[in-house]
Structures are given as structure tokens and as C-alpha cells.
Design a protein around this motif. Sequence first.
Motif, PDB file in Angstrom:
ATOM      1  N   PRO A 137      -3.855   7.094  -3.271  1.00 16.11           N
ATOM      2  CA  PRO A 137      -3.828   8.335  -2.490  1.00 16.11           C
ATOM      3  C   PRO A 137      -3.707   8.116  -0.991  1.00 16.11           C
ATOM      4  O   PRO A 137      -3.957   9.027  -0.216  1.00 16.11           O
ATOM      5  CB  PRO A 137      -5.202   8.924  -2.823  1.00 16.11           C
ATOM      6  N   ILE A 138      -3.313   6.918  -0.547  1.00 11.35           N
ATOM      7  CA  ILE A 138      -3.223   6.640   0.893  1.00 11.35           C
ATOM      8  C   ILE A 138      -2.028   7.420   1.470  1.00 11.35           C
ATOM      9  O   ILE A 138      -0.909   7.275   0.974  1.00 11.35           O
ATOM     10  CB  ILE A 138      -3.065   5.126   1.148  1.00 11.35           C
ATOM     11  N   PRO A 139      -2.259   8.241   2.489  1.00 10.36           N
ATOM     12  CA  PRO A 139      -1.190   9.142   2.972  1.00 10.36           C
ATOM     13  C   PRO A 139      -0.158   8.471   3.880  1.00 10.36           C
ATOM     14  O   PRO A 139       0.803   9.108   4.271  1.00 10.36           O
ATOM     15  CB  PRO A 139      -1.972  10.205   3.745  1.00 10.36           C
ATOM     16  N   ILE A 140      -0.339   7.186   4.211  1.00  4.06           N
ATOM     17  CA  ILE A 140       0.617   6.503   5.083  1.00  4.06           C
ATOM     18  C   ILE A 140       1.137   5.248   4.389  1.00  4.06           C
ATOM     19  O   ILE A 140       0.449   4.679   3.533  1.00  4.06           O
ATOM     20  CB  ILE A 140      -0.027   6.123   6.443  1.00  4.06           C
ATOM     21  N   PRO A 141       2.345   4.798   4.735  1.00  8.47           N
ATOM     22  CA  PRO A 141       2.864   3.568   4.127  1.00  8.47           C
ATOM     23  C   PRO A 141       2.048   2.354   4.559  1.00  8.47           C
ATOM     24  O   PRO A 141       1.596   2.274   5.702  1.00  8.47           O
ATOM     25  CB  PRO A 141       4.305   3.496   4.624  1.00  8.47           C
ATOM     26  N   VAL A 142       1.862   1.429   3.635  1.00 10.34           N
ATOM     27  CA  VAL A 142       1.018   0.250   3.852  1.00 10.34           C
ATOM     28  C   VAL A 142       1.874  -0.999   3.628  1.00 10.34           C
ATOM     29  O   VAL A 142       2.684  -1.038   2.694  1.00 10.34           O
ATOM     30  CB  VAL A 142      -0.175   0.266   2.866  1.00 10.34           C
ATOM     31  N   PRO A 143       1.709  -2.051   4.461  1.00  7.29           N
ATOM     32  CA  PRO A 143       2.506  -3.269   4.253  1.00  7.29           C
ATOM     33  C   PRO A 143       2.254  -3.885   2.872  1.00  7.29           C
ATOM     34  O   PRO A 143       1.127  -3.853   2.367  1.00  7.29           O
ATOM     35  CB  PRO A 143       2.011  -4.213   5.360  1.00  7.29           C
ATOM     36  N   ALA A 144       3.295  -4.442   2.290  1.00  7.35           N
ATOM     37  CA  ALA A 144       3.205  -5.000   0.936  1.00  7.35           C
ATOM     38  C   ALA A 144       2.107  -6.048   0.820  1.00  7.35           C
ATOM     39  O   ALA A 144       1.384  -6.093  -0.178  1.00  7.35           O
ATOM     40  CB  ALA A 144       4.553  -5.592   0.524  1.00  7.35           C
ATOM     41  N   TRP A 145       1.961  -6.912   1.835  1.00 11.12           N
ATOM     42  CA  TRP A 145       0.941  -7.969   1.758  1.00 11.12           C
ATOM     43  C   TRP A 145      -0.455  -7.375   1.622  1.00 11.12           C
ATOM     44  O   TRP A 145      -1.288  -7.907   0.895  1.00 11.12           O
ATOM     45  CB  TRP A 145       1.017  -8.904   2.969  1.00 11.12           C
ATOM     46  N   LEU A 146      -0.702  -6.248   2.302  1.00  9.78           N
ATOM     47  CA  LEU A 146      -2.024  -5.624   2.244  1.00  9.78           C
ATOM     48  C   LEU A 146      -2.245  -4.943   0.897  1.00  9.78           C
ATOM     49  O   LEU A 146      -3.325  -5.050   0.308  1.00  9.78           O
ATOM     50  CB  LEU A 146      -2.174  -4.622   3.389  1.00  9.78           C
TER      51      LEU A 146
END
Length: 196
Positions: A137-146
Motif C-alpha cells: 500500500p505504499i503510495p510512492i514508487p520505491v527503489p527495487a533494492w529497497l
Amino acid sequence: MLSLPPATRFIILANVVVFLLQQVTPWIDALCALWPLGPYFRLWQLVTYAFLHGAWWHIFLNMFAVFMFGPQLERTWGSRRYLVYYFACIIAAAAVQLLTELHSAVPEPTVGASGGVFGLLLAFAMYYPRVRLFVIPIPIPVPAWLVVTLYGLVELYLGVSGREPNVAHFAHLGGMLGGAVVMLIWQAQARLRGQS
């Protein structure tokens, strides 16, 4: 589907066909699921379990992940290397699951392509760490590594704590471990070739 590279297309189609067979041939689970070491275990189950799924949502989530992450890796590595990697991940996942089951009070058969999927996730994060992914449910894009680091930590916590006991968390981690070993071997081979 036709635009997918061939190995990714094969993995998805094979899983869908086997899932449909499961609906009409119940004995396929008994023969091809990964059973704990004992009277029902057979060597071929180290691979066949990864083509079985317990429910429609199970196969959908796994094949969606293959669809999302597989094509880029296959284009990077080529189809042959991609398949070697994927099958190494599912075999490593099976081996870790079998070791885990030795200490389980109620050993059960394991099904699903998640070990291969977690291996693909790890490789994607290693090769494309800064690609941003949307994760509910994270509303922002997150780096793949994280994303992959958090997935791995959550799987470790759930496995150690015993929460969600019907999910093979250590198999997921085994898929990541198998993928890491394969990539380390490839890196070592590339270094040796560079020196010769």
C-alpha cells in the motif's frame, strides 16, 4: 503474451497448463508436490513442485511477478542463462524447504513457483537497483533494492516467528539464496575469463 521472450513465455504457459491439469487430475499433486523427505518424496519433486499452485490467486501472483521481472532479466542474460538461473532458484528453494521440514512438527507438501520468483526479484534488484516500483500500500514508487530487501526481511521474520505457518517462507529465502550463489559463480567466471 507473444511479445514476451521465449523462456518467460514458457514458464508462464507451463504453470498455467499444469494448474489447469490440477483441476481435473487430483493425483498430480500427490505425485509432483514437494513432499518432506520420507516415503512420498521423489527426486523429480525438486522441480515439479514449482509448477503446481494451491489456488488461482497463488498462480496469478507468481506469474504476474514472472511477467513483470522475467523479460528484462531474460533480455539481459539470454534465454538459456535465464532458465538456468530460474531452475537453480527453485531447486535451492526446495532444498531449503526440505531442511526446514526436518524440524517441523507437521510436515506438509509444498507447491508454488515462489522460490523462482524470489530469485528473480533478487536478480532484478541487483541488476536494476534504482528502478522504482509501485508496491501496495505504499503510495510512492520505491527503489527495487529497497523493495527486495524489505521482502527478504519480512520473509525471514515470518519464517522465524512462525506466523503464516501455511506459507513456505524459508523456501522463498532459499530461492533468493540460490540466485545469489548463481550470480556469484557467474561473477567469478567472468573475472577468470578477464584474467585469461
